[in-house]
Design a protein around this motif. Structure first.
Motif, PDB file in Angstrom:
ATOM      1  N   LEU A 279     -18.729-118.573   1.212  1.00 25.01           N
ATOM      2  CA  LEU A 279     -19.061-117.259   0.644  1.00 25.01           C
ATOM      3  C   LEU A 279     -18.577-117.117  -0.800  1.00 25.01           C
ATOM      4  O   LEU A 279     -19.242-116.486  -1.631  1.00 25.01           O
ATOM      5  N   LEU A 280     -17.416-117.694  -1.102  1.00 21.26           N
ATOM      6  CA  LEU A 280     -16.794-117.463  -2.401  1.00 21.26           C
ATOM      7  C   LEU A 280     -17.123-118.523  -3.458  1.00 21.26           C
ATOM      8  O   LEU A 280     -16.923-118.275  -4.643  1.00 21.26           O
TER       9      LEU A 280
ATOM     10  N   GLU B 196     -29.559-116.042  -4.472  1.00 20.80           N
ATOM     11  CA  GLU B 196     -28.643-117.166  -4.284  1.00 20.80           C
ATOM     12  C   GLU B 196     -27.602-116.826  -3.218  1.00 20.80           C
ATOM     13  O   GLU B 196     -27.270-117.658  -2.355  1.00 20.80           O
ATOM     14  N   GLY B 197     -27.073-115.608  -3.269  1.00 18.07           N
ATOM     15  CA  GLY B 197     -26.131-115.171  -2.249  1.00 18.07           C
ATOM     16  C   GLY B 197     -26.788-115.112  -0.887  1.00 18.07           C
ATOM     17  O   GLY B 197     -26.201-115.511   0.131  1.00 18.07           O
TER      18      GLY B 197
ATOM     19  N   ALA C 225     -18.051-112.220 -14.881  1.00 20.01           N
ATOM     20  CA  ALA C 225     -17.598-112.468 -13.511  1.00 20.01           C
ATOM     21  C   ALA C 225     -18.164-111.436 -12.545  1.00 20.01           C
ATOM     22  O   ALA C 225     -18.557-111.771 -11.412  1.00 20.01           O
ATOM     23  N   LEU C 226     -18.231-110.179 -12.968  1.00 22.94           N
ATOM     24  CA  LEU C 226     -18.726-109.112 -12.087  1.00 22.94           C
ATOM     25  C   LEU C 226     -20.192-109.317 -11.708  1.00 22.94           C
ATOM     26  O   LEU C 226     -20.623-108.873 -10.637  1.00 22.94           O
ATOM     27  N   SER C 227     -20.950-109.999 -12.567  1.00 24.41           N
ATOM     28  CA  SER C 227     -22.359-110.237 -12.239  1.00 24.41           C
ATOM     29  C   SER C 227     -22.507-111.133 -11.013  1.00 24.41           C
ATOM     30  O   SER C 227     -23.559-111.153 -10.377  1.00 24.41           O
TER      31      SER C 227
ATOM     32  N   PRO D  64     -21.355-113.033  -2.927  1.00 23.89           N
ATOM     33  CA  PRO D  64     -20.671-113.000  -1.628  1.00 23.89           C
ATOM     34  C   PRO D  64     -21.015-111.766  -0.809  1.00 23.89           C
ATOM     35  O   PRO D  64     -21.081-111.832   0.422  1.00 23.89           O
ATOM     36  N   LEU D  65     -21.279-110.630  -1.481  1.00 23.45           N
ATOM     37  CA  LEU D  65     -21.659-109.423  -0.744  1.00 23.45           C
ATOM     38  C   LEU D  65     -23.024-109.602  -0.074  1.00 23.45           C
ATOM     39  O   LEU D  65     -23.212-109.261   1.094  1.00 23.45           O
TER      40      LEU D  65
END
Length: 259
Positions: free
Chosen positions: A9-10, A124-125, A184-186, A191-192
């Motif tokens: 996930l990370l 992608e997530g 980074a926030l993008s 993972p969410l």
């Protein structure tokens, strides 16, 4: 197993954070040569992941349908394309090429570029979440090693995307810390999104073939709509082609060897 799931996930978020951290080590924006090479590499990784890690397992899961085993994959693939198309139409964002798209907005250039990369990160997530769901389901041939290979491949191609946000922000006069934070926030959506799909997929096992193909369609939409047009534009298009080949082979090897 739980630790491996958490790692999967990370990993994509870690790739985005590494790319965003370029702002602490490089001055100015990424050179056109390097940017095209990285975008080509990212395209190759996503195309290979879509085929080997998503579409082929999706078709294999429906093997008992005979000649119609490809139908769920076709439906899911087209749904993934349509989903990203709708998001592109209703969300104001800035393409990597610099062209604005979506409804009119007063958002800044940086905010619109961040939206574009966030849109990229969503499928992608989802892809990571779906392959992890396939592992947990147990009824598929997807192994944990193969799922981690997908997450690692996406993490690698996220590196240039993180830099594409943080480096221009720094060039516009923002602090290195703030530029890194925006980049980074993008990647937080990954993972969410993966976790959401993972939770849903564990309850709706029959939809896994559709979800695998859906993620493939969404990822390939990003490649065709964004990455390839920017990477293949002159000059230095040969570098993007070379990057594509390296990315495709790297992801193919990862998936086959680890899978």
């Amino acid at each position: 197993m739980n630790l491996l799931i958490l790692t999967g996930l990370l990993l994509p978020l870690l790739g985005t954070m590494i790319g965003s951290a370029f702002v602490f080590f490089l001055r100015g924006e990424i050179t056109p040569r390097l940017q095209k090479t990285l975008l080509g590499f990212a395209s190759g990784v996503m195309v290979a992941a879509s085929v080997w890690s998503l579409l082929i397992p999706s078709i294999e899961m429906c093997g008992d349908m005979g000649r119609w085993s490809v139908l769920p994959s076709a439906v899911g693939f087209l749904a993934g394309i349509g989903f990203l198309l709708v998001i592109d139409m209703v969300t104001p964002h800035l393409h990597l090429t610099g062209d604005r798209e979506g409804p009119k907005s007063k958002l800044s250039r940086t905010a619109m570029l961040s939206l574009a990369v966030t849109i990229h990160n969503l499928p992608e997530g989802m892809a990571v979440g779906v392959v992890l769901a396939g592992v947990l389901d147990g009824a598929t041939d997807i192994t944990m090693a193969a799922a981690l290979a997908v997450a690692l491949g996406i993490a690698i191609q996220n590196i240039p995307e993180g830099a594409i946000i943080s480096m221009p922000m720094r060039a516009e006069g923002h602090s290195r810390t703030r530029s890194f934070a925006y980049g980074a926030l993008s990647g937080v959506v990954e993972p969410l999104g993966a976790l959401l799909v993972l939770i849903l997929a564990t309850w709706i096992t029959p939809l896994l073939p559709y979800l695998l193909a859906f993620a493939a369609g969404a990822m390939l939409y990003v490649v065709v709509e964004e990455l390839i047009p920017e990477a293949s534009g002159a000059p230095h298009s040969n570098l993007s082609t070379l990057g594509f080949a390296i990315g495709f082979v790297a992801m193919m090897v990862l998936d086959v060897v680890l899978g």
